[in-house]
Scaffold this active site. Structure first.
Site, mmCIF file in Angstrom:
data_model
loop_
_atom_site.group_PDB
_atom_site.id
_atom_site.type_symbol
_atom_site.label_atom_id
_atom_site.label_comp_id
_atom_site.label_asym_id
_atom_site.label_seq_id
_atom_site.Cartn_x
_atom_site.Cartn_y
_atom_site.Cartn_z
ATOM 1 N N THR A 60 33.034 -101.708 -17.951
ATOM 2 C CA THR A 60 34.187 -102.632 -17.884
ATOM 3 C C THR A 60 34.640 -102.681 -16.417
ATOM 4 O O THR A 60 34.100 -103.456 -15.641
ATOM 5 C CB THR A 60 35.333 -102.200 -18.823
ATOM 6 O OG1 THR A 60 35.716 -100.870 -18.520
ATOM 7 C CG2 THR A 60 34.923 -102.305 -20.274
ATOM 8 N N LYS A 91 30.216 -94.722 -19.624
ATOM 9 C CA LYS A 91 31.085 -95.675 -18.941
ATOM 10 C C LYS A 91 32.471 -95.038 -18.838
ATOM 11 O O LYS A 91 32.876 -94.254 -19.700
ATOM 12 C CB LYS A 91 31.142 -97.017 -19.647
ATOM 13 C CG LYS A 91 31.842 -97.070 -20.945
ATOM 14 C CD LYS A 91 33.268 -97.541 -20.986
ATOM 15 C CE LYS A 91 33.735 -98.310 -19.803
ATOM 16 N NZ LYS A 91 35.224 -98.495 -19.912
ATOM 17 N N THR A 104 39.276 -93.632 -21.890
ATOM 18 C CA THR A 104 38.272 -94.725 -22.068
ATOM 19 C C THR A 104 36.952 -94.410 -21.476
ATOM 20 O O THR A 104 36.550 -94.885 -20.421
ATOM 21 C CB THR A 104 38.621 -96.126 -21.581
ATOM 22 O OG1 THR A 104 39.782 -96.550 -22.215
ATOM 23 C CG2 THR A 104 37.534 -97.177 -21.920
ATOM 24 N N GLU A 160 38.917 -95.606 -10.528
ATOM 25 C CA GLU A 160 39.484 -96.816 -9.952
ATOM 26 C C GLU A 160 40.214 -96.529 -8.639
ATOM 27 O O GLU A 160 41.160 -95.753 -8.609
ATOM 28 C CB GLU A 160 40.423 -97.479 -10.957
ATOM 29 C CG GLU A 160 39.652 -98.122 -12.107
ATOM 30 C CD GLU A 160 40.515 -98.532 -13.285
ATOM 31 O OE1 GLU A 160 39.966 -99.145 -14.202
ATOM 32 O OE2 GLU A 160 41.707 -98.241 -13.269
ATOM 33 N N ASN A 203 45.107 -102.150 -11.531
ATOM 34 C CA ASN A 203 45.742 -102.041 -12.839
ATOM 35 C C ASN A 203 46.995 -102.875 -13.020
ATOM 36 O O ASN A 203 47.551 -102.926 -14.105
ATOM 37 C CB ASN A 203 46.037 -100.565 -13.142
ATOM 38 C CG ASN A 203 44.767 -99.846 -13.525
ATOM 39 O OD1 ASN A 203 44.195 -100.131 -14.561
ATOM 40 N ND2 ASN A 203 44.296 -98.975 -12.655
#
Lengths: 404, 404
Positions: free
Chosen positions: A156, A182, A193, A277, A399
Site C-alpha cells: 500500500t 507488507k 498493518t 513512512e 498521513n
C-alpha cells in the site's frame, strides 16, 4: 547447518504457486489482488492483531483455520481496501470471495485464507474481486517472479517489496523458506498493518507451526515500532507444504528450521522498519539490565512511542534527557539515578545524570541510517533489542491526507 | 454566585506580590527568573508529575510542602533549564537557591517552593540565579503588571503567556483567584511540562486545597493531551492567603470557590492546548456511554495518542476508521459493532460501520480551529470531554532540534 542466511535470492519452497492481477480496488490501477496456492496437505498457523477492532478477513481467516484444522489450500489477498469497519456486509463480501475462489480451485471454502489491507471503513466491492478470480488462478506459477509479483501486489504505502528467504540441508532433504511482507505505517508491537506470509516445504503440524511462529514473532515483528499504531488487519501466516520430505518431528531439523524461520522473520521486520513512512534513521534500542524481558519491552516501547524522542532523532539531536524522561513515564518503578544511556559507543548519561561526551560525534552517530542506543537500568539481567525509527515531517505529510 | 467567568482581566488576590528578572539561564536574554511572594499564613497544596524521573525542584518542592506543613511563603521559578537528570548537584543547586531566597525574605528555607522548566540534563548554574535574587525580591509588586511579567518569564516554547482569573462575592467578602501557566509541548494527562500557579485570598487548610485542586485538575489538566509525553517537572500549585476574610469552612463559599477554581483551571488548560506546539486544530473529544469515567479516559487517550489519528486531523481528513482503530487498541474489550462516531454534527460511523455523510462538510468542520468529535461506546453512562490537538509537520520541526 548451512546456508541459512536470508537473502534477496528466493529459495522457492516446493508446493506453492503465486500470482497477482489488477482488480481495480486500488485507484492507481496497480496490481491489487494476489494468490498463494498451496499443495494438498499443507498445514498453516497464523497470528493476528490484538486490536479489538478487527477487519472482516481476520475474523473469516481465524474461522477458516479453526474449521479446516489448519489445512489451508490458498491465500487470497487484496490491497487498497482493508475491509474493516464494514460490518456484516464486509464479512459477507469476504466469505463470498473465499467461496468463489474455493469453487474455482476445487477446495472447501474454509481452506481459503483471506487477507485485506488498505483504507478502513469503505465497503469492499466483492464483485470486482470475484470477476478477476479466474484470471488470478490461471496466472499462478511456481516461480521466483510469481513471488516478486505477490510481494508488489500486497503493497500500500510501502515504497518497496519485502522478501526474505532461507534454505538449509538436513540429510538428503533441502528445506526452503520464503516470506513476503507488507507494512510501512501503523507499525507497532502486537502486529500492525502488517501482512506477512511465510511458506516452507518442511512437514509440520499446525500446532508446531504456531509455536515456532510465536517464538520468531516475539523477537522480530513484536520488537519494532514505527508509529505505535496497532492495525486492524495484521496477520502473520506460516504455511508448510511438507514437500521437502523433511519433518519437524526430527529435533535437529526443528532446531535448524526454527533458526531459519527466525532469520526470515527478522529480515522481513528489518525491511518493514527500513520502509517506515518518512523514516530517515533506524534506531536499535538496546534495553539492558531489566528484571524481565517484559519489563525491558515496556521501557523500549515507552521510548519508541515518545514523540519528543522520535522528533529529536529526526534532527539527529543527542537529547538523552528525553529518552530518560520517556523511560520514566513507562509506569515501572525505575530509579532514575541507576540509569545509564549510550548513543553509539559513547556514554551520554551515567547514574541518571549528564556524562561529558563528544556531541559532534553523537550527532554524527545519530545521522547514520542506523544508530544503536543503549539504556541500562541496573535492575536485573533481562534485555531486549527493539527496532524503531525517527518521526519526520514527511511522516506527517504522508498521513495527513491519506483518505481524502 | 456572580462574576465567576474567567477572563483576561486579572482579579488580583490579596496577599501576593510578583516579579521577574533576567538571570541569564535562557540564552535569549529574556526574563527567566520569577517570584511569587505570599503573606504570612498562606497555605498551599500541589500536584506533581507521575513520571518516575523527576526534576530536582519537584523533589525539593514536595519536601518543602511536607516540612512546612503547607505554609509556603514564596515560589522561585526559573525557566530555560529544568534542573532534571542533574543528580545530587541538581538537588544541591535547588536547595541553595531556596536557602538564599529564604534568607533574603526572612523566612525558613522549607517555605520556599522551587520550580524549573526547560532543557533536561544540563547542570543548573545556581550562581547565576543566586546573584539575581536580591534584584528579584526588591522588584516585587502586587500589581497586574507583575502577574503579566511572571506569566511571560515562565515561558519556554510557549508562544503566549497564559493567565486566567475569577472573582466572586460571598457576603461582604470578595474572593479572587488568579492562575498563571506555562506549557506547550510534552502535554499529556498526569501533567506534562506544565507549571501552573493558582493564587487566591480565600482562607483554607492545605488539606482542603489539595482536595479541591485534585478535583479541578481531574477535569481540566488531566483531560488534555498535545503529544502524549509526560514531563519530569509538572507542577500545579494552589496557594491561599486568607486575606479576603472568607473561609472554605463555609459550605456555600466552598462550592463557589470550587466552581471558580474549576473555571480557572479549565481556562488555563484551554490556553495550554491552544498554544500546543504546531497546533492547527483543537479537538474536543467527547467519549460517551462508557462504563466508567476511567474507561472513557482510556479510550480518549488512545485516540488522542494515535499518530495516525492526529496526522489525519492535521489534514482535516474525516478518516473515522483511524479513530475506530485507535479506540480498538486501548486494551478494553470494546465491541466495534456498538461504536458510533460523530464529526461535528454528523454521524460518520454507526454500529462500527461507515455511515453516509457529507464529506465536504466534515472536512469543513475539521478545518475549523475547534472541532467536536463524539465517540459513543454503548457500554454505560459515563463520559468525558478530552481536549487534544492535531499533529503537524511544524510540531516535528519545533522538536527536531531543540537542544542542538
Amino acid at each position: 547447518m548451512s546456508q541459512t542466511v536470508p537473502s534477496q535470492i528466493i529459495h522457492l519452497p516446493k508446493g506453492f504457486s503465486f500470482s497477482a492481477v489488477t482488480a481495480g480496488v486500488k485507484a492507481s490501477g496497480r496490481p491489487d489482488l494476489s494468490l498463494i496456492e498451496a499443495a494438498p496437505g499443507t498445514t498453516a498457523a497464523a497470528l493476528f492483531t490484538k486490536n479489538r477492532v478487527v477487519a472482516a478477513p481476520v475474523e473469516v481467516g481465524r474461522e477458516a483455520l479453526a474449521k479446516s484444522r489448519g489445512l489451508i489450500r490458498a491465500v487470497v489477498i487484496n490491497s487498497g481496501n482493508a475491509n474493516c469497519a464494514t460490518g456484516k456486509p464486509g464479512i459477507k463480501a469476504c466469505q463470498r470471495i473465499c467461496r468463489e475462489a474455493a469453487k474455482l480451485l476445487g477446495v472447501r471454502p474454509e481452506q481459503i485464507f483471506p487477507s485485506s489491507t488498505g483504507i478502513i471503513g469503505v465497503p469492499l466491492l466483492a464483485d470486482k474481486i470475484v470477476a478477476k478470480l479466474a484470471d488470478l488462478i490461471s496466472a499462478r506459477a511456481s516461480t521466483e517472479q510469481g513471488v516478486a509479483q505477490l510481494a508488489r501486489a500486497i503493497m500500500t504505502t510501502d515504497t518497496r517489496p519485502k522478501v526474505a528467504s532461507a534454505q538449509f540441508r538436513a540429510g538428503k532433504s533441502t528445506i526452503s523458506l520464503t516470506g513476503v511482507a507488507k507494512g510501512s505505517g501503523m507499525i507497532h508491537p502486537q502486529l500492525a498493518t502488517m501482512l506477512v506470509y511465510i511458506l516452507t516445504d518442511v512437514s509440520a503440524t499446525p500446532v508446531e507451526l504456531k509455536r515456532l511462529l510465536r517464538e520468531s514473532c516475539d523477537v522480530s515483528f513484536n520488537c519494532m515500532s514505527v508509529d505505535g499504531d496497532t492495525s486492524t488487519n495484521d496477520t502473520v501466516l506460516l504455511m508448510a507444504s511438507g514437500k521437502s520430505g523433511a519433518s519437524l518431528k526430527t529435533p535437529k531439523i526443528r532446531d535448524q528450521f526454527s533458526a531459519a524461520l527466525q532469520q526470515v522473520c527478522q529480515s522481513l521486520a528489518d525491511q518493514i522498519v527500513a520502509d517506515g513512512e518518512g523514516v530517515q534513521h533506524i534506531i536499535h534500542l538496546h534495553i539492558e539490565q531489566a528484571k524481565t524481558r517484559d519489563e525491558a519491552l515496556r521501557v523500549a516501547r515507552a521510548i519508541a512511542h515518545s514523540l519528543l524522542v522520535k522528533t529529536a532523532w529526526a534532527g539527529a539531536d543527542p537529547n538523552w534527557g528525553r529518552i530518560l524522561s520517556a523511560a520514566g513515564s513507562c509506569g515501572l518503578p525505575l530509579n532514575a539515578n541507576h540509569i545509564d544511556i549510550y548513543i553509539g559507543r559513547q556514554r551520554v548519561c551515567g547514574n541518571g545524570m549528564g556524562f561529558p561526551f563528544d556531541e559532534v560525534q553523537a550527532h554524527r552517530d545519530l545521522s547514520q541510517a542506523h544508530c544503536d542506543i543503549r539504556v541500562k537500568l541496573r535492575r536485573g539481567n533481562a534485555s531486549v533489542v527493539f527496532q524503531t525509527t525517527d518521526l519526520t515531517a514527511e511522516y506527517v505529510r504522508i498521513n495527513a491526507d491519506y483518505s481524502t
